[in-house]
Design a protein around this motif. Structure first.
Motif, mmCIF file in Angstrom:
data_model
loop_
_atom_site.group_PDB
_atom_site.id
_atom_site.type_symbol
_atom_site.label_atom_id
_atom_site.label_comp_id
_atom_site.label_asym_id
_atom_site.label_seq_id
_atom_site.Cartn_x
_atom_site.Cartn_y
_atom_site.Cartn_z
ATOM 1 N N PRO A 1 -5.823 -20.518 -35.073
ATOM 2 C CA PRO A 1 -7.168 -21.106 -35.092
ATOM 3 C C PRO A 1 -7.805 -21.185 -33.701
ATOM 4 O O PRO A 1 -9.024 -21.188 -33.576
ATOM 5 C CB PRO A 1 -6.933 -22.509 -35.653
ATOM 6 N N GLU A 2 -6.991 -21.187 -32.643
ATOM 7 C CA GLU A 2 -7.517 -21.308 -31.288
ATOM 8 C C GLU A 2 -7.818 -19.976 -30.615
ATOM 9 O O GLU A 2 -8.634 -19.912 -29.703
ATOM 10 C CB GLU A 2 -6.530 -22.077 -30.382
ATOM 11 N N GLN A 3 -7.134 -18.908 -31.042
ATOM 12 C CA GLN A 3 -7.310 -17.657 -30.308
ATOM 13 C C GLN A 3 -6.876 -16.438 -31.113
ATOM 14 O O GLN A 3 -6.053 -16.525 -32.006
ATOM 15 C CB GLN A 3 -6.544 -17.702 -28.992
ATOM 16 N N LEU A 4 -7.451 -15.335 -30.723
ATOM 17 C CA LEU A 4 -7.079 -14.016 -31.230
ATOM 18 C C LEU A 4 -6.594 -13.231 -30.020
ATOM 19 O O LEU A 4 -7.338 -13.082 -29.048
ATOM 20 C CB LEU A 4 -8.290 -13.315 -31.862
ATOM 21 N N ILE A 5 -5.355 -12.755 -30.056
ATOM 22 C CA ILE A 5 -4.777 -12.075 -28.898
ATOM 23 C C ILE A 5 -4.319 -10.685 -29.307
ATOM 24 O O ILE A 5 -3.503 -10.532 -30.213
ATOM 25 C CB ILE A 5 -3.579 -12.859 -28.323
ATOM 26 N N LEU A 6 -4.851 -9.682 -28.620
ATOM 27 C CA LEU A 6 -4.386 -8.312 -28.741
ATOM 28 C C LEU A 6 -3.562 -8.052 -27.487
ATOM 29 O O LEU A 6 -4.080 -8.144 -26.372
ATOM 30 C CB LEU A 6 -5.568 -7.338 -28.842
ATOM 31 N N LYS A 7 -2.282 -7.760 -27.655
ATOM 32 C CA LYS A 7 -1.370 -7.653 -26.513
ATOM 33 C C LYS A 7 -1.561 -6.372 -25.724
ATOM 34 O O LYS A 7 -1.778 -5.307 -26.284
ATOM 35 C CB LYS A 7 0.079 -7.737 -26.981
ATOM 36 N N ASN A 8 -1.403 -6.542 -24.440
ATOM 37 C CA ASN A 8 -1.531 -5.531 -23.402
ATOM 38 C C ASN A 8 -2.995 -5.131 -23.269
ATOM 39 O O ASN A 8 -3.878 -5.855 -23.736
ATOM 40 C CB ASN A 8 -0.600 -4.355 -23.634
ATOM 41 N N CYS A 9 -3.271 -4.033 -22.637
ATOM 42 C CA CYS A 9 -4.666 -3.693 -22.378
ATOM 43 C C CYS A 9 -4.848 -2.187 -22.260
ATOM 44 O O CYS A 9 -3.887 -1.423 -22.336
ATOM 45 C CB CYS A 9 -5.184 -4.416 -21.140
ATOM 46 N N ALA A 10 -6.102 -1.798 -22.081
ATOM 47 C CA ALA A 10 -6.459 -0.384 -22.004
ATOM 48 C C ALA A 10 -7.002 -0.074 -20.617
ATOM 49 O O ALA A 10 -7.565 -0.934 -19.933
ATOM 50 C CB ALA A 10 -7.500 -0.048 -23.065
ATOM 51 N N TYR A 11 -6.854 1.194 -20.247
ATOM 52 C CA TYR A 11 -7.343 1.713 -18.981
ATOM 53 C C TYR A 11 -8.176 2.952 -19.272
ATOM 54 O O TYR A 11 -7.956 3.634 -20.263
ATOM 55 C CB TYR A 11 -6.165 2.061 -18.047
ATOM 56 N N TRP A 12 -9.125 3.224 -18.392
ATOM 57 C CA TRP A 12 -10.001 4.372 -18.602
ATOM 58 C C TRP A 12 -9.786 5.399 -17.504
ATOM 59 O O TRP A 12 -9.327 5.085 -16.406
ATOM 60 C CB TRP A 12 -11.463 3.941 -18.660
ATOM 61 N N LEU A 13 -10.157 6.642 -17.833
ATOM 62 C CA LEU A 13 -9.974 7.742 -16.902
ATOM 63 C C LEU A 13 -10.961 8.851 -17.240
ATOM 64 O O LEU A 13 -11.118 9.214 -18.402
ATOM 65 C CB LEU A 13 -8.548 8.286 -17.033
ATOM 66 N N SER A 14 -11.622 9.367 -16.238
ATOM 67 C CA SER A 14 -12.415 10.581 -16.407
ATOM 68 C C SER A 14 -11.501 11.765 -16.136
ATOM 69 O O SER A 14 -10.789 11.787 -15.141
ATOM 70 C CB SER A 14 -13.585 10.616 -15.423
#
Length: 180
Positions: free
Chosen positions: A121-134
């Motif tokens: 009820p307090e949070q939605l967590i998607l673990k880790n993260c994304a990085y971008w690259l051209s």
């Protein structure tokens, strides 16, 4: 527990959710491309509306190829590695003849699928993260199965960094691949 999607499909959908959340927080429109765009290495199109500082441009599009992985990434002090499968899409992303900018976004997920998403009820967590690259201007692949690319750790896909990409494009700065 029965899941109607396999793990690769779920990884893909989570990469869309990540991008959509970041784009929404940045005030950027996020639109899923159709299958024809996907065949050209484009999963989504982001549109940012200006005006942009020190630029005459008032609307900029950015095309995005999304990937997600649970594979452990080889890591240098400054980069994460990613093995890009699909030379056809890789070649579309690295071409310098395209007018619109294109980037690769890779979401790194934990190996265990039960750790990918946490809801309370307090949070939605998607673990880790994304990085971008051209990949614009990157070298051709040496084989037909795929190639390893290196995503700078400083290119975390956050709302602030996404807006910075649009600012750079608005000033006609070319987003180019820089080999580590």
């Amino acid at each position: 527990m029965y899941k109607p999607l396999d793990s690769k499909d779920i990884e893909s959908e989570l990469s869309y959710a990540y991008l959509h959340a970041v784009a929404s927080a940045a005030g950027v429109n996020c639109q899923i491309e159709n299958r024809h765009g996907d065949n050209r290495g484009i999963d989504t199109r982001l549109t940012c509306y200006g005006p942009f500082e020190a630029s005459y441009k008032e609307e900029i599009d950015l095309k995005v190829q999304l990937k997600a992985t649970v594979a452990a990434s080889a890591e240098t002090g400054t980069h994460f590695s990613y093995f890009f499968r699909g030379i056809k899409q890789y070649d579309f992303l690295r071409e310098e003849t395209k007018n619109q900018h294109r980037v690769l976004v890779v979401l790194y997920l934990p190996e265990e699928s039960e750790k990918w998403l946490s809801v309370s009820p307090e949070q939605l967590i998607l673990k880790n993260c994304a990085y971008w690259l051209s990949l614009r201007g990157a070298d051709a692949s040496a084989n037909s199965s795929g190639t390893t690319v290196y995503l700078p750790k400083e290119q975390l896909l956050s709302p602030e960094n996404l807006l910075n990409i649009f600012e750079r494009i608005s000033k006609n700065e070319s987003l180019k691949y820089v080999s580590p």
